[in-house]
Design a protein around this motif. Structure first.
Motif, short mmCIF file in Angstrom:
data_model
loop_
_atom_site.label_atom_id
_atom_site.label_comp_id
_atom_site.label_asym_id
_atom_site.label_seq_id
_atom_site.Cartn_x
_atom_site.Cartn_y
_atom_site.Cartn_z
N ILE A 26 0.83 -1.19 0.00
CA ILE A 26 0.00 0.00 0.00
C ILE A 26 0.87 1.25 0.00
O ILE A 26 0.54 2.23 -0.65
CB ILE A 26 -0.95 -0.01 1.21
CG1 ILE A 26 -1.94 -1.15 1.05
CG2 ILE A 26 -1.66 1.32 1.37
CD1 ILE A 26 -2.87 -1.29 2.21
N LEU A 27 1.96 1.23 0.71
CA LEU A 27 2.80 2.40 0.78
C LEU A 27 3.50 2.66 -0.54
O LEU A 27 3.76 3.80 -0.89
CB LEU A 27 3.82 2.25 1.92
CG LEU A 27 3.20 2.18 3.32
CD1 LEU A 27 4.29 1.91 4.35
CD2 LEU A 27 2.48 3.45 3.66
N ALA A 28 3.80 1.62 -1.28
CA ALA A 28 4.50 1.79 -2.53
C ALA A 28 3.57 2.33 -3.62
O ALA A 28 4.01 3.00 -4.54
CB ALA A 28 5.12 0.47 -2.97
N THR A 29 2.29 2.06 -3.53
CA THR A 29 1.35 2.51 -4.55
C THR A 29 0.91 3.94 -4.34
O THR A 29 0.25 4.52 -5.18
CB THR A 29 0.12 1.59 -4.59
OG1 THR A 29 -0.48 1.60 -3.30
CG2 THR A 29 0.48 0.22 -5.04
N ASN A 30 1.21 4.48 -3.21
CA ASN A 30 0.95 5.87 -2.91
C ASN A 30 -0.53 6.20 -3.00
O ASN A 30 -0.97 6.96 -3.86
CB ASN A 30 1.77 6.72 -3.86
CG ASN A 30 2.09 8.07 -3.27
OD1 ASN A 30 1.58 8.41 -2.21
ND2 ASN A 30 2.90 8.82 -3.96
N LEU A 34 -2.91 9.16 -5.14
CA LEU A 34 -4.02 8.76 -6.01
C LEU A 34 -5.33 9.37 -5.55
O LEU A 34 -6.14 9.83 -6.37
CB LEU A 34 -4.15 7.24 -6.06
CG LEU A 34 -3.09 6.53 -6.88
CD1 LEU A 34 -3.27 5.03 -6.73
CD2 LEU A 34 -3.17 6.93 -8.31
N SER A 35 -5.59 9.41 -4.28
CA SER A 35 -6.83 9.98 -3.77
C SER A 35 -6.88 11.49 -4.02
O SER A 35 -7.92 12.06 -4.33
CB SER A 35 -7.03 9.66 -2.29
OG SER A 35 -6.00 10.24 -1.53
N LEU A 41 -9.69 15.53 -9.70
CA LEU A 41 -10.41 15.25 -10.94
C LEU A 41 -11.92 15.33 -10.72
O LEU A 41 -12.64 15.90 -11.54
CB LEU A 41 -10.03 13.88 -11.49
CG LEU A 41 -8.74 13.79 -12.26
CD1 LEU A 41 -8.45 12.33 -12.62
CD2 LEU A 41 -8.77 14.63 -13.49
N ILE A 42 -12.36 14.75 -9.64
CA ILE A 42 -13.81 14.76 -9.37
C ILE A 42 -14.27 16.17 -9.09
O ILE A 42 -15.30 16.63 -9.60
CB ILE A 42 -14.15 13.80 -8.21
CG1 ILE A 42 -13.94 12.36 -8.66
CG2 ILE A 42 -15.58 14.01 -7.74
CD1 ILE A 42 -14.07 11.35 -7.55
N PHE A 43 -13.51 16.91 -8.25
CA PHE A 43 -13.92 18.26 -7.88
C PHE A 43 -13.91 19.20 -9.08
O PHE A 43 -14.85 19.91 -9.34
CB PHE A 43 -13.01 18.79 -6.76
CG PHE A 43 -13.39 20.16 -6.31
CD1 PHE A 43 -14.51 20.36 -5.51
CD2 PHE A 43 -12.66 21.27 -6.70
CE1 PHE A 43 -14.86 21.64 -5.10
CE2 PHE A 43 -13.02 22.54 -6.30
CZ PHE A 43 -14.11 22.72 -5.49
N PHE A 44 -12.78 19.21 -9.82
CA PHE A 44 -12.67 20.13 -10.95
C PHE A 44 -13.34 19.58 -12.22
O PHE A 44 -13.88 20.34 -13.02
CB PHE A 44 -11.20 20.46 -11.25
CG PHE A 44 -10.55 21.25 -10.16
CD1 PHE A 44 -10.96 22.56 -9.91
CD2 PHE A 44 -9.55 20.72 -9.38
CE1 PHE A 44 -10.35 23.31 -8.92
CE2 PHE A 44 -8.95 21.47 -8.39
CZ PHE A 44 -9.35 22.76 -8.14
#
Length: 184
Positions: A26-30, A34-35, A41-44
């Protein structure tokens, strides 16, 4: 930052470089990065996507509205065409009825004219027959009269002597004299 770029350039940092697989670390995928990216992306992107969808919705509604207006115009034109068709059909029926009645009137007129002509021909024929009969009767009368006159003259000439002849002449002269006295 140099380490980060070196780590991307150096393939020693990633032991499975060159092969495909899932990284379960999980730590390597950052996930935070991503969130944040997904949240941005969702907000803008939400406004842009809403604008695109609203524009698309407006175009669809305008197209539907235009189609409804065209449909209404076409229905109105169709009703006008149907009205004109009914009018033309009624006129055609009227012409047909008038044509038939004119034909019947002409037939009746021709029959009447033919009947009148036949009556006139019959009358002319009867008049001609009557005239020819009268002419034939007159010719026969003239012949009978001529034959009777000729026969009477022959009888008179054969029976008449001089003395009887003088008496008839005297009697006729006396009658003419008496008639002359009456007229004067």
């Amino acid at each position: 930052m140099k380490n980060v770029t070196d780590s991307f350039i150096s393939l020693d940092y990633w032991p499975s470089a060159g092969s495909f697989g899932f990284n379960t670390d999980i730590l390597a995928t950052n996930p935070i990065n991503l969130s944040v990216v997904l949240g941005g992306l969702i907000f803008f992107g939400k406004g842009v996507l809403n604008d695109l969808l609203d524009n698309r919705k407006q175009r669809i509604l305008n197209t539907i509205r235009n189609s409804e207006e065209l449909r209404g115009g076409v229905i109105e034109e169709l009703e006008k065409a149907r009205t004109r068709l009914r009018k033309v059909e009624m006129e055609a029926d009227q012409y047909r009825v008038n044509g038939y009645s004119e034909i019947e009137q002409k037939i009746l007129s021709l029959r009447t004219s033919a009947s009148t002509t036949l009556e006139q021909l019959e009358n002319n024929k009867n008049e001609t027959i009557h005239f020819e009969q009268q002419r034939a009767i007159n010719q026969i009368r003239q012949r009978v009269f001529q034959q009777a006159l000729q026969g009477a003259l022959e009888t008179l000439n054969s029976c008449l002597n001089t003395e009887l002849h003088l008496r008839i002449i005297s009697a006729n002269i006396g009658m003419f004299g008496a008639m002359k006295e009456i007229t004067d």
